[in-house]
Design a protein around this motif. Structure first.
Motif, PDB file in Angstrom:
ATOM      1  N   TYR A  32       2.523   6.771  -5.074  1.00 39.07           N
ATOM      2  CA  TYR A  32       2.607   5.381  -5.266  1.00 39.07           C
ATOM      3  C   TYR A  32       2.021   4.619  -4.183  1.00 39.07           C
ATOM      4  CZ  TYR A  32       6.104   6.740  -9.140  1.00 39.07           C
ATOM      5  OH  TYR A  32       6.749   7.285 -10.223  1.00 39.07           O
ATOM      6  N   PHE A  34       1.288   1.040  -2.075  1.00 38.95           N
ATOM      7  CA  PHE A  34       1.529  -0.394  -1.985  1.00 38.95           C
ATOM      8  C   PHE A  34       0.920  -1.006  -0.958  1.00 38.95           C
ATOM      9  CE2 PHE A  34       5.247   0.031  -4.744  1.00 38.95           C
ATOM     10  CZ  PHE A  34       5.632   1.575  -4.630  1.00 38.95           C
ATOM     11  N   TYR A  36       1.414  -4.492   1.619  1.00 34.23           N
ATOM     12  CA  TYR A  36       2.726  -5.357   2.063  1.00 34.23           C
ATOM     13  C   TYR A  36       2.010  -6.436   2.828  1.00 34.23           C
ATOM     14  CZ  TYR A  36       6.478  -3.070  -0.271  1.00 34.23           C
ATOM     15  OH  TYR A  36       7.442  -2.337  -1.082  1.00 34.23           O
ATOM     16  N   LEU A  44       8.716  -8.566   4.946  1.00 36.38           N
ATOM     17  CA  LEU A  44       7.418  -7.993   4.337  1.00 36.38           C
ATOM     18  C   LEU A  44       7.386  -8.612   2.841  1.00 36.38           C
ATOM     19  CD1 LEU A  44       7.433  -6.123   6.724  1.00 36.38           C
ATOM     20  CD2 LEU A  44       6.265  -4.286   5.143  1.00 36.38           C
ATOM     21  N   LEU A  46       5.453  -7.935  -0.832  1.00 35.91           N
ATOM     22  CA  LEU A  46       4.490  -7.110  -1.959  1.00 35.91           C
ATOM     23  C   LEU A  46       3.320  -7.954  -2.105  1.00 35.91           C
ATOM     24  CD1 LEU A  46       4.096  -4.305  -3.132  1.00 35.91           C
ATOM     25  CD2 LEU A  46       4.853  -5.683  -5.436  1.00 35.91           C
ATOM     26  N   LYS A  49       0.291  -3.185  -6.061  1.00 38.36           N
ATOM     27  CA  LYS A  49       0.644  -1.700  -5.892  1.00 38.36           C
ATOM     28  C   LYS A  49      -0.177  -1.158  -7.039  1.00 38.36           C
ATOM     29  CE  LYS A  49       4.167  -2.778  -9.712  1.00 38.36           C
ATOM     30  NZ  LYS A  49       5.383  -2.658  -9.879  1.00 38.36           N
ATOM     31  N   LEU A  51       0.330   2.449  -9.359  1.00 43.03           N
ATOM     32  CA  LEU A  51       1.311   3.366  -9.725  1.00 43.03           C
ATOM     33  C   LEU A  51       0.628   4.677 -10.646  1.00 43.03           C
ATOM     34  CD1 LEU A  51       4.329   1.307 -10.814  1.00 43.03           C
ATOM     35  CD2 LEU A  51       4.027   2.301  -8.731  1.00 43.03           C
ATOM     36  N   PHE A  90       0.371  -4.261   5.541  1.00 44.35           N
ATOM     37  CA  PHE A  90       0.907  -2.887   5.894  1.00 44.35           C
ATOM     38  C   PHE A  90       0.454  -2.178   4.633  1.00 44.35           C
ATOM     39  CE2 PHE A  90       3.229  -2.748   9.811  1.00 44.35           C
ATOM     40  CZ  PHE A  90       3.540  -4.314   9.788  1.00 44.35           C
ATOM     41  N   PRO A  96       6.912  10.012  -6.864  1.00 43.23           N
ATOM     42  CA  PRO A  96       7.643  10.389  -7.688  1.00 43.23           C
ATOM     43  C   PRO A  96       8.787  11.321  -7.082  1.00 43.23           C
ATOM     44  CG  PRO A  96       5.841  11.355  -8.480  1.00 43.23           C
ATOM     45  CD  PRO A  96       5.425  10.546  -7.285  1.00 43.23           C
ATOM     46  N   LEU A 101       9.732   5.437   1.748  1.00 46.83           N
ATOM     47  CA  LEU A 101       8.351   4.725   1.604  1.00 46.83           C
ATOM     48  C   LEU A 101       7.764   4.984   2.992  1.00 46.83           C
ATOM     49  CD1 LEU A 101       6.711   2.952  -0.069  1.00 46.83           C
ATOM     50  CD2 LEU A 101       7.939   0.800   0.773  1.00 46.83           C
ATOM     51  N   PHE A 103       5.102   3.772   5.922  1.00 46.55           N
ATOM     52  CA  PHE A 103       4.104   2.801   6.261  1.00 46.55           C
ATOM     53  C   PHE A 103       3.359   3.178   7.070  1.00 46.55           C
ATOM     54  CE2 PHE A 103       6.023  -1.145   4.226  1.00 46.55           C
ATOM     55  CZ  PHE A 103       7.458  -0.579   4.162  1.00 46.55           C
TER      56      PHE A 103
END
Lengths: 113, 112
Positions: A32, A34, A36, A44, A46, A49, A51, A90, A96, A101, A103
Motif C-alpha cells: 500500500y 501513501f 502525506y 501529517l 494524507l 493513497k 491500495l 512524505f 497486507p 508504515l 516513511f
C-alpha cells in the motif's frame, strides 16, 4: 523488510510551474502506498493513497501519483503549483502483511512567487 | 473528522527526568502509534499498539516505553530523558492497515 527512498530532499519551483516529487520503494510483497503532506507546525495529513486497482490516483487539490510496479515507484506530480503547496511531503509504504508504515525522509517543496 | 490530540505542543524538560507524552483519539481506532521526527531522517516508529494493553516495538524503542490502559489514550514515556531525545514527537491512529493514519499536531520536546 520494506524501505522508501525520496530522491530529493529539497525541490524549489516557481509558482504555476509543474513539479514532480520522486519516490521509490522496496518490498518483497504487495504494498500500500501513501503520500502525506506536512505544513509548518502541523502534523501529517494524507494527500493520496494507492491500495489496488487503477495505478493513477488523484487528490482533491490537483496532485496525482502513479504506481509503477516494474520500476517500484510512486512519484507525485502536480501540473501547476501554488504558493500554498509549500510544505514537506512524505512518501510511505505498508502492506497486507505488516502494520508498520515506513516513511521516506521527506521532500521539502518550496514554491517561489 | 478524526481528531488526534497531543497534550502539549511544546515541552522543555531536564536530563534524567521522567517525561510523559499523552495522545488521545476520538474515533474508536484500534491502532495507535508513536513516531519521532528529526530533520533529514523522516519519521521513525518508536512503538505501536493494536489493542488495549498491547504494544509492539517499532524501529527505535530504546529509552522509551508506552502505556495503553484505555482504547482512546496512548502514552509515550521517557524513563530518564537524555539530550538525544530532543525531537518532534508525533502520535497517530488508524482503524486498519489499508486505511491512512491520522496524526496529531506533534509535541516539540527539548531536553536540557
Amino acid at each position: 523488510a520494506q524501505s522508501v527512498t525520496q530522491l530529493d530532499s529539497q525541490v524549489p519551483v516557481f509558482e504555476e510551474a509543474p513539479v514532480e516529487l520522486r519516490c521509490n520503494y522496496s518490498s518483497s510483497v504487495s504494498v500500500y502506498l501513501f503520500w502525506y503532506v506536512q505544513y509548518p507546525n502541523q502534523g501529517l495529513q494524507l494527500l493520496l493513497k494507492y491500495l489496488s486497482g487503477s495505478t493513477l490516483v488523484e487528490s482533491i487539490n490537483g496532485f496525482e501519483a502513479e504506481f509503477n510496479k516494474s520500476q517500484t515507484s510512486f512519484h507525485l506530480r502536480k501540473p501547476s503549483v501554488h504558493i500554498s503547496d509549500t510544505a514537506e511531503y512524505f512518501c510511505a509504504v505498508s502492506g497486507p502483511l505488516t502494520h508498520q508504515l515506513t516513511f521516506g525522509k521527506g521532500t521539502k517543496l518550496s514554491v517561489i512567487p | 473528522d478524526v481528531k488526534v490530540t497531543q497534550s502539549s505542543r511544546y515541552l522543555v524538560k531536564r536530563t534524567g527526568e521522567k517525561v510523559f507524552l499523552e495522545c488521545v483519539q476520538d474515533m474508536d481506532h484500534e491502532n495507535m502509534f508513536w513516531y519521532r521526527q528529526d530533520p533529514g531522517l523522516g519519521l521513525r516508529l518508536i512503538y505501536f499498539s493494536y489493542d488495549v494493553k498491547m504494544k509492539e516495538k517499532g524501529d527505535i524503542p530504546e529509552g522509551y516505553s508506552v502505556s495503553r490502559e484505555k482504547k482512546e489514550r496512548f502514552s509515550l514515556i521517557l524513563e530518564s530523558a537524555s539530550t538525544n531525545q530532543t525531537s518532534m514527537y508525533l502520535c497517530a491512529s488508524d482503524v486498519r492497515r489499508d486505511q491512512p493514519q491520522h496524526f496529531g499536531d506533534g509535541t516539540r520536546l527539548s531536553i536540557l
